[in-house]
Design a protein around this motif. Structure first.
Motif, PDB file in Angstrom:
ATOM      1  N   UNK A 193      35.808  62.484  29.337  1.00  0.00           N
ATOM      2  CA  UNK A 193      35.568  62.440  30.779  1.00  0.00           C
ATOM      3  C   UNK A 193      36.039  61.087  31.300  1.00  0.00           C
ATOM      4  N   UNK A 194      37.045  61.112  32.173  1.00  0.00           N
ATOM      5  CA  UNK A 194      37.523  59.901  32.834  1.00  0.00           C
ATOM      6  C   UNK A 194      36.960  59.921  34.254  1.00  0.00           C
ATOM      7  N   UNK A 196      34.043  57.878  30.114  1.00  0.00           N
ATOM      8  CA  UNK A 196      34.684  56.614  30.454  1.00  0.00           C
ATOM      9  C   UNK A 196      34.550  56.364  31.959  1.00  0.00           C
ATOM     10  N   UNK A 197      33.991  55.229  32.343  1.00  0.00           N
ATOM     11  CA  UNK A 197      34.038  54.816  33.738  1.00  0.00           C
ATOM     12  C   UNK A 197      35.411  54.203  33.967  1.00  0.00           C
ATOM     13  N   UNK A 198      36.323  55.007  34.545  1.00  0.00           N
ATOM     14  CA  UNK A 198      37.752  54.700  34.507  1.00  0.00           C
ATOM     15  C   UNK A 198      38.233  53.986  35.758  1.00  0.00           C
ATOM     16  N   UNK A 199      37.485  52.999  36.217  1.00  0.00           N
ATOM     17  CA  UNK A 199      37.860  52.315  37.458  1.00  0.00           C
ATOM     18  C   UNK A 199      39.001  51.322  37.267  1.00  0.00           C
ATOM     19  N   UNK A 236      39.842  67.676  28.752  1.00  0.00           N
ATOM     20  CA  UNK A 236      39.762  66.401  29.460  1.00  0.00           C
ATOM     21  C   UNK A 236      39.352  66.684  30.905  1.00  0.00           C
ATOM     22  N   UNK A 237      38.355  65.916  31.392  1.00  0.00           N
ATOM     23  CA  UNK A 237      37.892  66.065  32.766  1.00  0.00           C
ATOM     24  C   UNK A 237      38.064  64.723  33.468  1.00  0.00           C
ATOM     25  N   UNK A 238      38.756  64.748  34.596  1.00  0.00           N
ATOM     26  CA  UNK A 238      38.993  63.530  35.371  1.00  0.00           C
ATOM     27  C   UNK A 238      38.366  63.705  36.747  1.00  0.00           C
ATOM     28  N   UNK A 239      37.561  62.740  37.163  1.00  0.00           N
ATOM     29  CA  UNK A 239      37.056  62.736  38.535  1.00  0.00           C
ATOM     30  C   UNK A 239      37.721  61.587  39.292  1.00  0.00           C
ATOM     31  N   UNK A 240      38.105  61.856  40.533  1.00  0.00           N
ATOM     32  CA  UNK A 240      38.809  60.844  41.312  1.00  0.00           C
ATOM     33  C   UNK A 240      38.760  61.217  42.785  1.00  0.00           C
ATOM     34  N   UNK A 241      38.874  60.208  43.618  1.00  0.00           N
ATOM     35  CA  UNK A 241      39.011  60.471  45.049  1.00  0.00           C
ATOM     36  C   UNK A 241      40.482  60.508  45.451  1.00  0.00           C
ATOM     37  N   UNK A 242      41.385  60.311  44.481  1.00  0.00           N
ATOM     38  CA  UNK A 242      42.812  60.273  44.764  1.00  0.00           C
ATOM     39  C   UNK A 242      43.395  61.679  44.842  1.00  0.00           C
ATOM     40  N   UNK A 243      44.528  61.781  45.570  1.00  0.00           N
ATOM     41  CA  UNK A 243      45.219  63.063  45.704  1.00  0.00           C
ATOM     42  C   UNK A 243      46.680  62.940  45.291  1.00  0.00           C
ATOM     43  N   UNK A 244      47.018  61.939  44.483  1.00  0.00           N
ATOM     44  CA  UNK A 244      48.411  61.667  44.128  1.00  0.00           C
ATOM     45  C   UNK A 244      49.031  62.827  43.364  1.00  0.00           C
TER      46      UNK A 244
END
Length: 628
Positions: A55-56, A7-10, A78-86
């Motif tokens: 994959x998100x 999933x392109x989770x933008x 489940x694999x999540x990629x993100x630039x966030x650090x929340x």
């Protein structure tokens, strides 16, 4: 693996649509709105025995997947990629893996492989240099490789274009049609999206302004106090006012930006991986990738960049310790000032913010890096003549400080040349009785004394004393310093005991601003040491200088050039007092330090080496061990 969903989770809608498409595959003929179908898909993931992986990719906002997290199943993932650090991304059996920049070895291997795929090659050293230019950022390395291949460039040629700041970074990376590795957006666009998102998070509209200010400073560490200084908060208030100018009257006072709002904006930028904010470190440093800084700077026009340089300089000056006592902070401030100067030197001359460069140059000298101070003052003097004219008071200040640091470096001939030319200019432009002219006359007198003309030097200070008293009054620092210098040089020329009495009287009745000035106190005590030695009291001189050295080591640090001068002088005094063996041992240790700190051919290193050889030869001639 029975099921894989990428999933392109933008956005939340993108996640729901992807889940709905998966549900349509699983439940043939399913006809529901995406939100309902997404919930049905999550329910199936919870109950199925099949093994699956979701994959998100590139989650921009954790709230977009609130209620849409796949369930935790032992046999699935489940694999999540993100630039966030929340913090919201952590917990519930989730493991966070921080993907950092490439190591030098990884960068070389990755880039070499990309070139090999396209039947291109490059020397490993050039790849290493490019990786360093790009800050070892994987995304930047990938897109630079694609650009180089598509444009048929050599790596060296690309680096030359990258170093040319007249070119924008966006023009040195591929457009959307040439993106590698199924990437969705060019580097600059990725960050632009994150910056836009940061400005939507409370405090609304503040994050990008903070990032703009930080983009003018040192990428490896900007103290939080700089970005939250009074000057910085004035800049942020102006930005907020311009953004909301329709909500107030033009004459309204700018609303104050509290310190905590600046910190909140920094934490937002940290959450979005636009900066790294370390509140637990000394000075709470903010680090920014250089390419993010470049993209940010390139997003503003020339006038705005000039304003940024002005407020960045004002913020640095505001936070700079007056006496340089906090050495770690001063080093950080010097690095930030050097970065700002490299980016905006011309703007700083035009908008009058160049005084932070003066403070930086002086700070190098205070820290013992005298060659750096000399280099910076010389450069500032040359620039000042171009931008503000050779007769401007600030241009004259540059030449004054150049001469002072040349003298402190032991280069008396260059210092004399610099200060004589300056004295002539000051006499012509300000007159012989002006404070600046008198001050330079005193510095020239000191150089006369160092050249052996003791009585002439003392007489100059004696002649200057009435003028100094008229200008400043008896307790002013310059008057007290002039009295000490007069006594010292006249004492060296004939009556040391009387001069010692004068200097001790000065020390016993210092004005408040000098009583705690360690550097001044040490200078006067060293005058007394020299005069005692001249009067024949060598043992007393040794004891006094040992005490001075202890104070200097504690205040300056063991390897400060001024401390090394005192160590050299103490060893020479020991020799005069008859303790050659200890003098040789101390000079031998000092030579090692001076060669490392100052360089093997520095005049003071050479002096120590020659004195050591002299004492060794004398000791060997007396039958002692010449290898002492």
């Amino acid at each position: 693996m029975d099921l894989l969903v990428w999933v392109t989770a933008t956005t939340r809608e993108a996640v729901e649509i992807a889940y709905a498409q998966a549900a349509a595959e699983i439940f043939a003929g399913l006809d529901e709105d995406p939100p309902q179908a997404a919930l049905r898909f999550l329910g199936w993931l919870q109950s199925t025995n099949k093994r699956w992986m979701i994959v998100l990719d590139d989650v921009l906002d954790p709230s977009d997947i609130r209620g849409l997290w796949p369930p935790i199943q032992e046999s699935s993932q489940t694999l999540v990629t993100t630039r966030r650090r929340d913090a919201a991304l952590r917990g519930q059996s989730r493991s966070l893996v921080q993907v950092d920049t490439f190591s030098p070895e990884e960068a070389r291997a990755y880039f070499s492989a990309k070139l090999d795929e396209n039947e291109m090659s490059c020397a490993p050293e050039e790849i290493d240099l490019l990786a360093n230019d790009l800050g070892y950022l994987p995304l930047a390395m990938a897109q630079a490789a694609s650009y180089i291949v598509d444009q048929g460039l050599g790596v060296r040629q690309y680096r030359e274009r990258l170093a040319d700041h007249r070119r924008k970074l966006v023009d040195l990376l591929p457009d959307d049609s040439g993106l590698p590795d199924d990437q969705q957006a060019a580097l600059a666009a990725v960050w632009d999206l994150s910056i836009d998102l940061a400005d939507e998070v409370p405090p609304v509209g503040l994050a990008s302004a903070v990032l703009c200010l930080a983009s003018m400073l040192e990428p490896n560490g900007v103290p939080t106090a700089i970005l939250a200084s009074s000057a910085a908060r004035t800049y942020l208030a102006i930005c907020r006012h311009l953004m909301n100018e329709d909500e107030g009257n033009p004459g309204d006072q700018l609303p104050e930006i509290p310190h905590e709002l600046v910190v909140s904006a920094l934490r937002t930028l940290h959450r979005l991986s636009l900066v790294s904010h370390a509140p637990d470190e000394p000075h709470q440093l903010v680090r920014i990738h250089p390419l993010i800084q470049r993209v940010t700077r390139e997003s503003v026009d020339r006038e705005h960049r000039s304003e940024l340089s002005f407020f960045a300089a004002a913020s640095l000056l505001e936070m700079w310790p007056r006496n340089g006592a906090d050495r770690d902070l001063c080093q950080i401030l010097r690095e930030n000032a050097d970065t700002l100067s490299g980016l905006a030197a011309e703007d700083m001359w035009e908008n009058g913010s160049y005084h932070v460069r003066f403070r930086c140059a002086e700070s190098y000298g205070e820290a013992g890096m005298i060659s750096s101070a000399i280099s910076q003052w010389r450069e500032l003097g040359n620039e000042a003549e171009i931008h503000i004219g050779s007769d401007h008071s600030d241009a004259l200040e540059c030449h004054t400080r150049l001469g002072v640091w040349q003298a402190r470096d032991g280069n008396f001939s260059d210092a004399m040349e610099t200060l004589r030319a300056l004295y002539g200019c000051l006499t012509r432009t300000k007159g012989p009785s002006h404070a600046d002219t008198i001050w330079v006359a005193g510095e020239l007198a000191n150089l006369l004394g160092h050249g052996g003309a003791f009585r002439a030097a003392g007489q100059v200070f004696k002649d200057l004393r009435p003028k100094l008293l008229e200008l400043y009054g008896e307790t002013h620092r310059l008057v007290v310093e002039g009295r000490c210098q007069e006594a010292y040089w006249l004492g060296r020329s004939g009556d040391p005991e009387a001069s010692i009495d004068i200097l001790q009287d000065v020390l016993s009745s210092l004005p408040e601003d000098l009583s705690d000035d360690v550097e001044f106190l040490c200078i006067v005590r060293q005058y007394i040491v020299d005069l005692r030695a001249a009067s024949g009291d060598l043992s007393g001189s040794v004891r006094e200088l040992e005490s001075v050295l202890d104070v200097e080591v504690q205040y300056f640090g063991a390897e400060h050039p001024e401390v090394l001068i005192t160590r050299h002088n103490l060893a020479c005094l020991r020799s005069q007092a008859g303790d050659d063996l200890r003098a040789i041992s101390e000079l031998r240790d000092l030579l090692v330090v001076r060669e490392r700190v100052l360089g093997e051919m520095h005049s003071r290193t050479v002096n120590t080496r020659m004195k050591l050889q002299e004492l060794r030869s004398a000791a060997s001639g007396d039958g002692a061990d010449g290898n002492v």
